[in-house]
Design a protein around this motif. Structure first.
Motif, mmCIF file in Angstrom:
data_model
loop_
_atom_site.group_PDB
_atom_site.id
_atom_site.type_symbol
_atom_site.label_atom_id
_atom_site.label_comp_id
_atom_site.label_asym_id
_atom_site.label_seq_id
_atom_site.Cartn_x
_atom_site.Cartn_y
_atom_site.Cartn_z
ATOM 1 N N ALA A 191 -33.930 40.461 -21.050
ATOM 2 C CA ALA A 191 -33.428 41.366 -22.086
ATOM 3 C C ALA A 191 -34.299 42.596 -22.277
ATOM 4 O O ALA A 191 -34.066 43.382 -23.197
ATOM 5 N N LEU A 192 -35.286 42.790 -21.409
ATOM 6 C CA LEU A 192 -36.250 43.876 -21.602
ATOM 7 C C LEU A 192 -35.582 45.243 -21.686
ATOM 8 O O LEU A 192 -35.890 46.047 -22.578
ATOM 9 N N ASP A 193 -34.662 45.519 -20.777
ATOM 10 C CA ASP A 193 -34.065 46.856 -20.725
ATOM 11 C C ASP A 193 -33.197 47.158 -21.940
ATOM 12 O O ASP A 193 -32.962 48.330 -22.266
ATOM 13 N N GLU A 194 -32.710 46.129 -22.618
ATOM 14 C CA GLU A 194 -31.954 46.336 -23.857
ATOM 15 C C GLU A 194 -32.861 46.325 -25.088
ATOM 16 O O GLU A 194 -32.670 47.095 -26.026
ATOM 17 N N LEU A 294 -44.166 50.499 -13.001
ATOM 18 C CA LEU A 294 -43.795 49.845 -14.259
ATOM 19 C C LEU A 294 -44.126 50.734 -15.455
ATOM 20 O O LEU A 294 -43.342 50.834 -16.405
ATOM 21 N N ILE A 295 -45.274 51.386 -15.411
ATOM 22 C CA ILE A 295 -45.653 52.286 -16.500
ATOM 23 C C ILE A 295 -44.683 53.448 -16.597
ATOM 24 O O ILE A 295 -44.251 53.844 -17.693
ATOM 25 N N ASP A 296 -44.302 53.997 -15.455
ATOM 26 C CA ASP A 296 -43.363 55.118 -15.440
ATOM 27 C C ASP A 296 -41.980 54.690 -15.935
ATOM 28 O O ASP A 296 -41.305 55.438 -16.640
ATOM 29 N N GLN A 297 -41.575 53.478 -15.599
ATOM 30 C CA GLN A 297 -40.239 53.003 -15.972
ATOM 31 C C GLN A 297 -40.136 52.680 -17.459
ATOM 32 O O GLN A 297 -39.165 53.057 -18.121
#
Length: 331
Positions: A191-194, A294-297
């Motif tokens: 669920a991270l992206d939400e 990951l940091i950029d995303q």
């Protein structure tokens, strides 16, 4: 950007719990001498492969053997405890160790139904979680004039409270309560992206000195670094096996690394791959590239790194490499 360690205090196959605790102390002391900002431990019960069940006791032990680094819970599973008892425990830690203590709170049980019964709790206690969080915060803040129960020690220590989670519920609650938020992306990134945009969009400042003025997000990342990609992949086999066995209902001590992963069936392999997708595994250059991506995303305010590695020396080396890499990224 700040970066920290989440230590699950693993007990490797062939070693004892006492040795695992000593390994955690050695890792914390190394982190204390590097640029790691926090050292967190997590509450798990009925698991012979994890030595941090008495989380506040472990926090006190680590804090007593370090001098600079913040030490805290990532986290305390609040449905297992009364808010007053946790306030007293962490108030005591803050009274002894000063402004070095963090308190991350989770809603998960940290065990199964048998654990609930052994703790004299019931699963429905999670329904009181939002109220219990607010009650706990009140015990750590300045006493209200009409308060009938005070936490001693605890009252007035203002131990920073974090919300932990892996779901939209945790993200929304952290936003509504104005708390910093750490997402359990190291094992449950679904669920991270939400959850992340929900938290950032709905954040409401709590107006307390110990709370952030705006959303503050910490991303949990598995990091297994070694001199070569092949060595790092070999070390990661312990984590893959441990996770597959846990999902198969056969938890145990942290397995020794192996090149034979045939016991991980294709369905389990897919599950493990999805669960561990927020990872950086490889040599220093590979880990640097993966962490930078990951940091950029996700643009976290902080990173918290974890790594289940069987050999304590290899584990310390992995976190040493990760610190060097993140210092380079931050320049």
């Amino acid at each position: 950007m700040r970066y920290s360690i989440l230590d699950l205090a693993p007990v490797p196959e062939g070693s004892t719990t006492a040795e695992a605790i000593a390994s955690s102390v050695a890792l914390a002391q190394m982190a204390d001498g590097l640029n790691y900002h926090r050292y967190w431990l997590a509450e798990h019960h009925n698991m012979i492969g994890i030595a941090s069940a008495a989380t506040s006791v472990m926090i006190g032990h680590i804090a007593a053997h370090t001098s600079r680094i913040r030490v805290g819970a990532g986290g305390i599973m609040l449905p297992n405890h009364s808010p007053l008892s946790i306030a007293e425990q962490f108030g005591t830690l803050a009274t002894i160790h000063g402004d070095r203590i963090d308190l991350g709170l989770g809603r998960a049980p940290g065990g199964d139904g048998a654990v609930f019964r052994a703790l004299r709790k019931t699963p429905d206690m999670a329904e009181n979680f939002p109220h219990d969080v607010l009650e706990l915060i009140s015990y750590l803040g300045d006493a209200a004039p009409d308060a009938t129960v005070l936490a001693h020690p605890g009252q007035g220590t203002h131990v920073p409270v974090w919300m932990l989670g892996s779901s939209l519920f945790g993200a929304q609650l952290a936003a509504v309560l104005g708390l910093p938020y750490a997402f359990a992306s190291h094992f449950a990134p679904g669920a991270l992206d939400e959850a992340l945009p929900l938290y950032r969009d709905r954040f409401e400042p709590a107006g307390r000195a110990d709370a952030p003025d705006g959303p503050h997000f910490m991303l949990a990342v598995n990091v297994i670094a070694a001199e070569t990609d092949e060595d790092a992949d070999y070390l990661q086999s312990s984590q893959k096996l441990a996770f597959a066995r846990l999902r198969s209902g056969k938890p145990g001590k942290l397995p020794a690394p192996t090149r034979d992963l045939s016991e991980i069936t294709p369905p389990l392999e897919r599950m493990v791959g999805q669960a561990l997708r927020v990872s950086a595994v490889g040599n220093p250059a590979t880990v640097r590239t993966q962490l930078a991506q990951l940091i950029d995303q996700y643009k976290p305010d902080e990173l918290i790194l974890t790594g289940q590695i069987h050999d304590p020396e290899a584990r310390r080396n992995s976190f040493r490499i990760a610190a060097e890499v993140l210092d380079e990224i931050g320049k």
